[in-house]
Scaffold this active site. Structure first.
Site, short mmCIF file in Angstrom:
data_model
loop_
_atom_site.label_atom_id
_atom_site.label_comp_id
_atom_site.label_asym_id
_atom_site.label_seq_id
_atom_site.Cartn_x
_atom_site.Cartn_y
_atom_site.Cartn_z
N CYS A 161 12.78 -5.31 9.45
CA CYS A 161 12.80 -4.30 10.51
C CYS A 161 11.43 -3.68 10.68
O CYS A 161 10.70 -3.48 9.71
CB CYS A 161 13.79 -3.21 10.16
SG CYS A 161 15.45 -3.82 10.01
N ASN A 202 15.32 1.46 8.02
CA ASN A 202 15.04 0.21 7.34
C ASN A 202 15.65 0.33 5.95
O ASN A 202 15.29 1.26 5.22
CB ASN A 202 13.51 0.06 7.25
CG ASN A 202 13.11 -1.35 6.97
OD1 ASN A 202 13.96 -2.21 6.78
ND2 ASN A 202 11.82 -1.59 6.92
N GLY A 203 16.57 -0.53 5.57
CA GLY A 203 17.18 -0.44 4.24
C GLY A 203 18.66 -0.77 4.33
O GLY A 203 19.17 -1.16 5.38
N ARG A 223 7.00 -10.19 11.80
CA ARG A 223 7.96 -9.98 10.72
C ARG A 223 9.35 -10.53 11.07
O ARG A 223 10.18 -10.67 10.19
CB ARG A 223 8.07 -8.49 10.39
CG ARG A 223 6.75 -7.88 9.93
CD ARG A 223 6.95 -6.46 9.47
NE ARG A 223 7.92 -6.39 8.39
CZ ARG A 223 7.68 -6.70 7.12
NH1 ARG A 223 6.49 -7.08 6.76
NH2 ARG A 223 8.62 -6.61 6.23
N LYS A 227 1.89 -16.47 -15.07
CA LYS A 227 1.15 -15.43 -14.33
C LYS A 227 -0.07 -15.01 -15.14
O LYS A 227 -1.16 -14.87 -14.61
CB LYS A 227 2.02 -14.19 -14.04
CG LYS A 227 3.03 -14.33 -12.97
CD LYS A 227 2.50 -14.36 -11.55
CE LYS A 227 2.18 -15.74 -11.08
NZ LYS A 227 3.18 -16.64 -10.67
N TRP A 263 16.68 -6.73 11.99
CA TRP A 263 17.29 -7.97 11.48
C TRP A 263 18.66 -7.55 10.99
O TRP A 263 18.76 -6.70 10.12
CB TRP A 263 16.49 -8.50 10.29
CG TRP A 263 15.69 -9.71 10.57
CD1 TRP A 263 14.35 -9.76 10.72
CD2 TRP A 263 16.16 -11.05 10.69
NE1 TRP A 263 13.96 -11.05 10.94
CE2 TRP A 263 15.04 -11.85 10.93
CE3 TRP A 263 17.44 -11.66 10.65
CZ2 TRP A 263 15.13 -13.23 11.10
CZ3 TRP A 263 17.52 -13.02 10.82
CH2 TRP A 263 16.38 -13.79 11.05
N GLU A 278 -2.84 -17.91 -15.40
CA GLU A 278 -3.57 -18.33 -14.21
C GLU A 278 -4.51 -17.26 -13.68
O GLU A 278 -5.54 -17.59 -13.09
CB GLU A 278 -2.63 -18.83 -13.11
CG GLU A 278 -1.75 -17.79 -12.49
CD GLU A 278 -0.80 -18.37 -11.45
OE1 GLU A 278 -1.17 -19.32 -10.76
OE2 GLU A 278 0.32 -17.85 -11.34
N LYS A 336 -4.16 -22.08 -2.95
CA LYS A 336 -2.85 -21.52 -2.58
C LYS A 336 -1.87 -22.64 -2.28
O LYS A 336 -0.69 -22.54 -2.59
CB LYS A 336 -3.01 -20.59 -1.38
CG LYS A 336 -1.73 -19.89 -0.97
CD LYS A 336 -1.28 -18.89 -2.03
CE LYS A 336 0.10 -18.36 -1.79
NZ LYS A 336 0.72 -17.88 -3.05
N GLU A 362 7.56 -17.94 -16.49
CA GLU A 362 6.84 -17.41 -15.33
C GLU A 362 5.87 -16.29 -15.75
O GLU A 362 4.74 -16.21 -15.25
CB GLU A 362 7.84 -16.92 -14.28
CG GLU A 362 7.27 -16.19 -13.08
CD GLU A 362 6.27 -17.02 -12.24
OE1 GLU A 362 6.08 -18.21 -12.52
OE2 GLU A 362 5.67 -16.41 -11.34
N HIS A 377 11.73 -23.41 -34.92
CA HIS A 377 11.46 -24.85 -34.98
C HIS A 377 9.98 -25.16 -34.81
O HIS A 377 9.62 -26.30 -34.51
CB HIS A 377 12.30 -25.58 -33.92
CG HIS A 377 13.76 -25.35 -34.09
ND1 HIS A 377 14.46 -25.84 -35.17
CD2 HIS A 377 14.65 -24.65 -33.36
CE1 HIS A 377 15.72 -25.46 -35.07
NE2 HIS A 377 15.86 -24.73 -33.99
C1 F6R Z 1 1.61 -19.99 -9.43
C2 F6R Z 1 1.63 -20.68 -8.17
C3 F6R Z 1 1.82 -22.16 -8.17
C4 F6R Z 1 2.77 -22.57 -7.06
C5 F6R Z 1 2.87 -24.09 -6.97
C6 F6R Z 1 3.88 -24.52 -5.94
O1 F6R Z 1 1.47 -18.61 -9.27
O2 F6R Z 1 1.49 -20.09 -7.12
O3 F6R Z 1 2.29 -22.60 -9.41
O4 F6R Z 1 4.02 -21.99 -7.31
O5 F6R Z 1 1.62 -24.64 -6.67
O6 F6R Z 1 3.56 -24.03 -4.68
P1 F6R Z 1 4.62 -23.99 -3.53
O7 F6R Z 1 5.68 -23.03 -3.91
O8 F6R Z 1 3.84 -23.56 -2.31
O9 F6R Z 1 5.16 -25.38 -3.38
#
Ligand code: F6R
Length: 619
Positions: A2, A100-101, A27, A490, A74, A493, A608, A486, A509
Site C-alpha cells: 500500500c 497500511n497494515g 510497489r 550472512k 493491495w 559473505e 547480486k 543462513e 561427531h
Molecule cells: C547470499 C546471496 C546469494 C544468493 C544466491 C541465489 O546473501 O544473496 O547466496 O541467495 O546467489 O540468488 P537468487 O536467489 O537470486 O537465485
C-alpha cells in the site's frame, strides 16, 4: 504494497496526491482512492485497477480542496473493488482514514462496533479503525485524542493517516510497529505525509520519519510529534541528499541495513492479497494446480542456490508438515548433474530472488525436460525463472539492492508457508478450523518481526566485542538448523569471517573439537520441541570454555545463566519461527561487518545476480 500520500497547504490537494501515488506505483496495487475536504465536507473518489482509472473518475467528478489523503491498496481483507478501496469513512462521513497494515483483532472489533450501531460498508479490517475513531470522537471531540484511543485498541503493526471535516486544517498520522513507514515532509507553508519518500521528494527534501508508536499532527504550518501515550517528542529533520543512490537509502547507511529493517513491511506485502483472514483462506490461484493434480504429487524438489537454498531447507519442514508431500532440497548447481528421479507426478519448485541465477535456471530446465510441474518463487517480476515456470508466486519484497540477501529470504519463507497451506487444502489435509488458526499465525508475523527490529538488543555492543574473531559456529536444530546455515552465510559473505552452520546434534561427531575460549558459538535456542537439547548443547560448549551467544524466547531467564549473551525474540509459532529468528542473525552479521569496515552492500568477489556457471563476479 500500500502507498500513502497526504497534503495540507495552499495548493490543490488532488493533483499532488495523485502524482505522489504515481511515484509509488512500482510497489504494486489493485485499487486506489483519495479523499479531499471540499467546502467543509469529505469527498471520496475510489476505483479498482490502475491509477488512470481513478484519474478518469476524478475527471468525471472532480474534487477541489487544500487538504487530502490518498492511497493505493493491495487487498488483504476483502476483494479489490471500489467499496473496499481506501479511504474509508465513518458512519457520519466526518472522519476518513487510509491505512497500511493488518488489524489482527478486527473480527472482534467489528462485532463490538456493529453491536453499538456502527454500519460497515466494506469488508476491510481498516474500516474498524475509522469507526473506533468515530466512537471516541463522540466522547472527547478531539481528533488527535480519538485516534490515540483507537490505535490503542487495535493489534498488529500499522501506518495510518486520519482526516476529519470537524478539524479541517490537520492530518493525524501514526505509526505502530513496522508495517510501513510514515514520512512527514516539510514545505514552505505546506506539509506532506507519505509512506515512502519518493511520493513527496519532488516537493521537499526535509523529512521526519516516525518511529514505532509515534504520532504527528500535521497542519500547513508544521507538525507536532508525540508518542502514542501523548508525550511530546522532539524529532530530527533529515535532509534527503540529492544524489539518487543516497536518496534511495533514506535514513540508512547501507541498502542491506535498509532491507533488514524493511522486513516487517515486506512480509506484510508478501501476505497482502493472498490471504482472506476473515474466511481463513489462502488465494494462490496464480499457480494453477487443481485438487486432482495436488493429490497426485508423489514428491517435490526445491531447487535454489545460496540463501535461497537455505530458505528451501526451511520450506521442506513447512511443506512436509502442512501438505504431507516428501520434499528434497537440492542446489541448482548439483541437481542437473545427478540424474534426479523426476517424473510428471513430481512438483519442482525453484526459489530465486533475481530469477536469473543460471544454476537454478539449469535445474529448472532439467525438471521441465523430465516432465515435472514447475513452479517458482521469485522476486523480480518477469525474470527468466518466472517466464519458464508453469506458475509463479512473487515474493513482493520490493527491489533488493544489497548483495547479501535478507528480505528476499524472509519473503520466500512466507511464500512457502502460503504454498504449503494451499497444497494442504487442495490435498484435503487442512480443514477450515485448522486453516483459520494457521492464517491467524501469519497475520501476527509482521508484528513479531517488527518487535525484533524495534527491540533494545544491543547489536552494536555485541559487534564491538566480537568483530576481531576469525571463526564462528552457528548451531540450530530442526526447522532452525537452516537458519543457523543462513546466519553463518550472512556473516562470512559480508565480514569475511569464517563461519559454519551445524545441526547442533552433530557437534559431538566432530565439530566440538573446535571449541575453546576463542570460538564464539551462536546457538538458536528458542522455545520449541528441541529446546532442551539446544540447552544441553550450550552447556557442552560452555564446559569447553566456548563463548555462547544464545537466541532465546522472551521470558527465558534461565538461559541467561548459561550463555555469555542472550538475544531475545518474541514467542512465535514454530513453523514461522525461522522468519523471526533469522533477523537478529542478519543484524549481528551487519554490525560486525560495519565494525570491520567492510563494504557491506558490495562484498568482494560477489555479484547480486549470478548469471554464469562456475565463475563469480569479475574482480
Ligand atoms: C547470499 C546471496 C546469494 C544468493 C544466491 C541465489 O546473501 O544473496 O547466496 O541467495 O546467489 O540468488 P537468487 O536467489 O537470486 O537465485
Amino acid at each position: 504494497m500500500c502507498g500513502i500520500v497526504g497534503y495540507v497547504g495552499p495548493r490543490e490537494a488532488t493533483p499532488i496526491i495523485v502524482e505522489g501515488l504515481k511515484r509509488l506505483e512500482y510497489r504494486g496495487y489493485d485499487s486506489a482512492g483519495l479523499a479531499v475536504i471540499q467546502d467543509g465536507r469529505i469527498e471520496v473518489r475510489r476505483d479498482v485497477g490502475k491509477l488512470t482509472n481513478l484519474e478518469k473518475v476524478l475527471a468525471e467528478s472532480p474534487v477541489h480542496g487544500n487538504i487530502g489523503i490518498g492511497h493505493t491498496r493491495w487487498a488483504t481483507h476483502g476483494a479489490p473493488c471500489p467499496r473496499n478501496a481506501h479511504p474509508h469513512v465513518d458512519c457520519r462521513g466526518e472522519v476518513v482514514i487510509i491505512h497500511n497494515g493488518i488489524v489482527e483483532n478486527f473480527l472482534s472489533l467489528r462485532k463490538e462496533l456493529t453491536g453499538e450501531g456502527h454500519r460497515f460498508t466494506s469488508e476491510t479490517d481498516t474500516e474498524t479503525i475509522v469507526h473506533l475513531v468515530e466512537k471516541y470522537l463522540a466522547e472527547s471531540s478531539d481528533l488527535e485524542e480519538a485516534v490515540r484511543r483507537a490505535l490503542k485498541r487495535i493489534k498488529g503493526a500499522h501506518a495510518v493517516v486520519v482526516m476529519s471535516s470537524r478539524e479541517p486544517d490537520r492530518l493525524v498520522a501514526a505509526r505502530l510497529g513496522n508495517a510501513g513507514g510514515v514520512v512527514v515532509g516539510f514545505g514552505e507553508g505546506e506539509m506532506f505525509v507519505a509512506s515512502d519518500m519518493p511520493a513527496i521528494l519532488e516537493h521537499t527534501r526535509e523529512m521526519v520519519f516516525l518511529e514505532d508508536r509515534q504520532m504527528a499532527v500535521v497542519t500547513r504550518e508544521g507538525a507536532e510529534f508525540t508518542t502514542l501515550d501523548g508525550q511530546p517528542v522532539v524529532k530530527e529533520v533529515y535532509t534527503v541528499p540529492w544524489d539518487p543512490v543516497s536518496a534511495a537509502k533514506g535514513e540508512y547507511k547501507h541498502f542491506m541495513q535498509k532491507e533488514i529493517y524493511e522486513q516487517a513491511r515486506s512480509i506484510t506485502d508478501t501476505i497482502r492479497g493472498r490471504v482472506d483472514f476473515e474466511a481463513g483462506r489462502v488465494c494462490l490461484d496464480e499457480i494453477y494446480i487443481t485438487p486432482d493434480e495436488a493429490k497426485a504429487f508423489e514428491r517435490m524438489f526445491i531447487v535454489a542456490c545460496g540463501t535461497s537454498a537455505y530458505a528451501a531447507l526451511v520450506g521442506k519442514f513447512i511443506i512436509e508438515a502442512l501438505a504431507r508431500i516428501p520434499v528434497e532440497v537440492d542446489y541448482g548447481s548439483e541437481f542437473r548433474y545427478r540424474d534426479p528421479l523426476v517424473n510428471e507426478r513430481t512438483l519442482v519448485l525453484a526459489i530465486s530472488q533475481s530469477g536469473e541465477t543460471v544454476d537454478t535456471l539449469a535445474a529448472m530446465e532439467e525438471a521441465r525436460r523430465k516432465g515435472a510441474k514447475l513452479l517458482s518463487i521469485v522476486n523480480v517480476i518477469g525474470s527468466q525463472a518466472a517466464r519458464m515456470s508453469d506458475g509463479v508466486i512473487y515474493m513482493q519484497a520490493g527491489p533488493e539492492i544489497g548483495v547479501a540477501s535478507t528480505k528476499a529470504f524472509t519473503a520466500s519463507l512466507v511464500d512457502q508457508y502460503l504454498l504449503a497451506l494451499h497444497l494442504g487444502k487442495l490435498r484435503g489435509l487442512i480443514d477450515a478450523a485448522r486453516m483459520k488458526e494457521l492464517v491467524e499465525d501469519l497475520a501476527g508475523l509482521p508484528n513479531l518481526v517488527g518487535q525484533v527490529l524495534g527491540d533494545s538488543n544491543n547489536y552494536e555492543a555485541l559487534a564491538a566485542e566480537y568483530f576481531k574473531r576469525e571463526n564462528f559456529l552457528y548451531l540450530g536444530r530442526g526447522i532452525n538448523y537452516p537458519v543457523a546455515l543462513e546466519g553463518a552465510l550472512k556473516l562470512k559473505e559480508i565480514s569475511y569471517i569464517h563461519a559454519e552452520g551445524y545441526p547442533a546434534g552433530e557437534m559431538k561427531h566432530g565439530p566440538i573439537a573446535l571449541i575453546d575460549e576463542n570460538m564464539p558459538v551462536v546457538a538458536i535456542a528458542t522455545r520449541d520441541r528441541v529446546y532442551e537439547k539446544m540447552v544441553s548443547q550450550i552447556e557442552q560448549v560452555k564446559a569447553r570454555d566456548g563463548l555462547v551467544i544464545a537466541l532465546a524466547t522472551e521470558g527465558d531467564d534461565a538461559i541467561a545463566d548459561k550463555a555469555d549473551h542472550v538475544i531475545y525474540v518474541p514467542p512465535t509459532p514454530p513453523l514461522l519461527s525461522p522468519v523471526v529468528n533469522v533477523v537478529p542473525l542478519q543484524l549481528l552479521a551487519y554490525f560486525i561487518a560495519v565494525r570491520r569496515g567492510c563494504d557491506v552492500d558490495q562484498p568482494r568477489n560477489l555479484a547480486k545476480s549470478v548469471t554464469v556457471e562456475g565463475r563469480g563476479a569479475p574482480p
